[in-house]
Design a protein around this motif. Structure first.
Motif, PDB file in Angstrom:
ATOM      1  N   TYR A 106     -13.490  14.029  -0.019  1.00 24.39           N
ATOM      2  CA  TYR A 106     -12.259  14.340  -0.747  1.00 24.39           C
ATOM      3  C   TYR A 106     -11.090  13.644  -0.058  1.00 24.39           C
ATOM      4  CZ  TYR A 106     -10.832  17.545   2.970  1.00 24.39           C
ATOM      5  OH  TYR A 106     -10.454  18.072   4.178  1.00 24.39           O
ATOM      6  N   ALA A 107      -9.984  13.549  -0.764  1.00 23.94           N
ATOM      7  CA  ALA A 107      -8.780  12.930  -0.210  1.00 23.94           C
ATOM      8  C   ALA A 107      -7.576  13.826  -0.452  1.00 23.94           C
ATOM      9  CB  ALA A 107      -8.535  11.566  -0.846  1.00 23.94           C
ATOM     10  N   PRO A 108      -6.732  14.032   0.560  1.00 25.12           N
ATOM     11  CA  PRO A 108      -5.474  14.737   0.329  1.00 25.12           C
ATOM     12  C   PRO A 108      -4.474  13.808  -0.343  1.00 25.12           C
ATOM     13  CG  PRO A 108      -5.597  14.035   2.617  1.00 25.12           C
ATOM     14  CD  PRO A 108      -6.918  13.650   1.973  1.00 25.12           C
ATOM     15  N   TYR A 142     -12.524   7.948  -5.085  1.00 28.29           N
ATOM     16  CA  TYR A 142     -12.424   9.408  -5.052  1.00 28.29           C
ATOM     17  C   TYR A 142     -12.478  10.047  -6.437  1.00 28.29           C
ATOM     18  CZ  TYR A 142     -11.555   9.632  -0.095  1.00 28.29           C
ATOM     19  OH  TYR A 142     -11.709   9.561   1.261  1.00 28.29           O
ATOM     20  N   SER A 164     -15.573  22.477   6.043  1.00 30.14           N
ATOM     21  CA  SER A 164     -14.869  21.209   5.834  1.00 30.14           C
ATOM     22  C   SER A 164     -14.207  20.732   7.115  1.00 30.14           C
ATOM     23  CB  SER A 164     -13.817  21.392   4.735  1.00 30.14           C
ATOM     24  OG  SER A 164     -13.116  20.192   4.503  1.00 30.14           O
ATOM     25  N   SER A 223     -11.587  17.646   8.615  1.00 26.35           N
ATOM     26  CA  SER A 223     -10.625  16.632   8.178  1.00 26.35           C
ATOM     27  C   SER A 223     -10.530  15.486   9.182  1.00 26.35           C
ATOM     28  CB  SER A 223      -9.237  17.267   7.998  1.00 26.35           C
ATOM     29  OG  SER A 223      -8.633  17.482   9.269  1.00 26.35           O
ATOM     30  N   SER A 278     -12.892  14.641   4.652  1.00 28.95           N
ATOM     31  CA  SER A 278     -11.894  13.721   4.113  1.00 28.95           C
ATOM     32  C   SER A 278     -12.076  12.379   4.809  1.00 28.95           C
ATOM     33  CB  SER A 278     -10.480  14.262   4.338  1.00 28.95           C
ATOM     34  OG  SER A 278     -10.247  14.536   5.715  1.00 28.95           O
ATOM     35  N   SER A 337      -7.504   9.323   5.005  1.00 29.40           N
ATOM     36  CA  SER A 337      -6.421  10.227   4.604  1.00 29.40           C
ATOM     37  C   SER A 337      -5.035   9.710   5.011  1.00 29.40           C
ATOM     38  CB  SER A 337      -6.631  11.603   5.234  1.00 29.40           C
ATOM     39  OG  SER A 337      -7.857  12.164   4.852  1.00 29.40           O
TER      40      SER A 337
END
Length: 378
Positions: free
Chosen positions: A75-77, A121, A302, A304, A324, A327
């Motif tokens: 996932y990506a912020p 993504y 999770s 990061s 992630s 990021s």
């Protein structure tokens, strides 16, 4: 009305003393159990359990592979704004940090979307500072509408909201909400949040209940590791998870492990770095990841890009289910304004493509979409 009776059942000092007093026999008993209790979790995060890290890691790997297979979700912020009305001692977005403030326009969100899609993504995490007038529900609703056609999974980490507001955003396509208590120690929480709506400890603590009543698909919990004693904060996080799973059993859950990272402060046109000394060691974090997996086989874990490449590579098989990669922690960091100050310093700056290679070399499969949709297609 407060719904945190679970919290009132525990005394911080008593929990802390219990964890410190755990014996090797209690750790061995916890390792031997098949259905582990919160008492077992205390044993697994105790100083006494450090001598059992290898069997904990082996068992954590086995349990994770049994439940999640050899898959890692990526996932990506997406930082939409660094506007914030709070003063928080550990955050570069704090109101008293004189950085240039930025909130993305519709066109700028579109540019960030294009950049993230080029990286591959399908799961995006929306992040803002806490500024209700600037990035309140109308702004978030519009952002979700812009993003919904482009991503299979939309998560959010913003200011706590009321239940009807969550219901409104869920109807627009919001899937997951992350809300970290930062610390479950009231006085320490007060010291680190002296101004702004975030200073209301009880309102933040009740947020997962409002999410549960709103019918959110998944919620993420966690403590900011380093603000207080990590073992005690982690026990309260586990107790919170235990309570929520039983009350809102249709909701899925994840745990994150945000360790305090250095931040950049801007005062009188001069940038200085602020570091934190109370952070847990890498060995401590490995112990905590394994302890959560042994306590709960279903919860997603999770990690990061706060963590170093070496650390993330080594713990990939120990219980983590999502990462992630590539990021950016500043608004517009992917395409619009890559040079502005970030919320915190990134440790792992590898691209998503590089992270995919790492995952595959370890015999795992990177997953770009939500777990549910992926597993349903198998």
């Amino acid at each position: 009305m407060s719904t945190t009776t679970w919290f009132d059942a525990y005394d911080w000092n008593a929990v802390q003393q219990d964890i410190q007093a755990v014996t090797p026999q209690q750790v061995e008993r916890a390792l031997g159990n098949t259905r582990r209790t919160l008492g077992d979790f205390k044993a697994l995060i105790s100083p006494a359990a450090q001598a059992y890290l290898e069997p904990m890691a082996q068992l954590s790997h086995q349990l994770t592979q049994k439940r999640f297979g050899k898959t890692i979700q990526l996932y990506a912020p997406l930082y939409l704004s660094n506007e914030c009305q709070n003063i928080c001692t550990y955050c570069a977005f704090s109101l008293d940090n004189k950085i240039v403030r930025k909130t993305l326009t519709d066109a700028e969100i579109g540019r960030e979307v294009n950049a993230l899609k080029q990286l591959g993504y399908e799961h995006v995490l929306l992040v803002t500072g806490e500024a209700n007038q600037t990035v309140g529900v109308p702004y978030l609703r519009n952002a979700i509408r812009l993003l919904q056609p482009h991503f299979a999974h939309i998560s959010m980490e913003v200011q706590p909201l009321d239940q009807p507001e969550y219901e409104e955003l869920i109807a627009e396509g919001l899937n997951t909400v992350l809300v970290y208590q930062e610390t479950y120690h009231r006085e320490t929480y007060k010291n680190h949040h002296p101004k702004g709506k975030k200073s209301n400890f009880a309102y933040r603590l009740d947020t997962p209940d409002r999410l549960g009543r709103a019918g959110v698909h998944k919620m993420g919990l966690g403590a900011l590791l380093g603000l207080e004693d990590w073992r005690t904060d982690s026990f309260f996080t586990a107790a919170h998870l235990h309570y929520l799973e039983r009350k809102y059993w249709q909701t899925k859950y994840s745990i994150s492990f945000p360790r305090l990272r250095p931040i950049d402060l801007l005062q009188d046109d001069t940038i200085t770095s602020k570091s934190f000394e109370r952070c847990m060691s890498d060995r401590d974090l490995v112990q905590l990841i394994c302890a959560y997996r042994l306590f709960n086989e279903e919860v997603e874990l999770s990690l990061s890009t706060r963590e170093t490449p070496r650390f993330r590579d080594h713990v990939l098989k120990l219980g983590v289910t999502s990462l992630s990669a590539g990021s950016k922690t500043n608004p517009g960091g992917y395409a619009v304004e890559p040079q502005s100050l970030e919320q915190f310093t990134i440790s792992d700056e590898r691209s998503p493509a590089e992270m995919v290679d790492v995952i595959r070399r370890q015999g795992y499969q990177p997953v770009w979409k939500d777990w549910d949709k992926t597993l349903a297609a198998l």
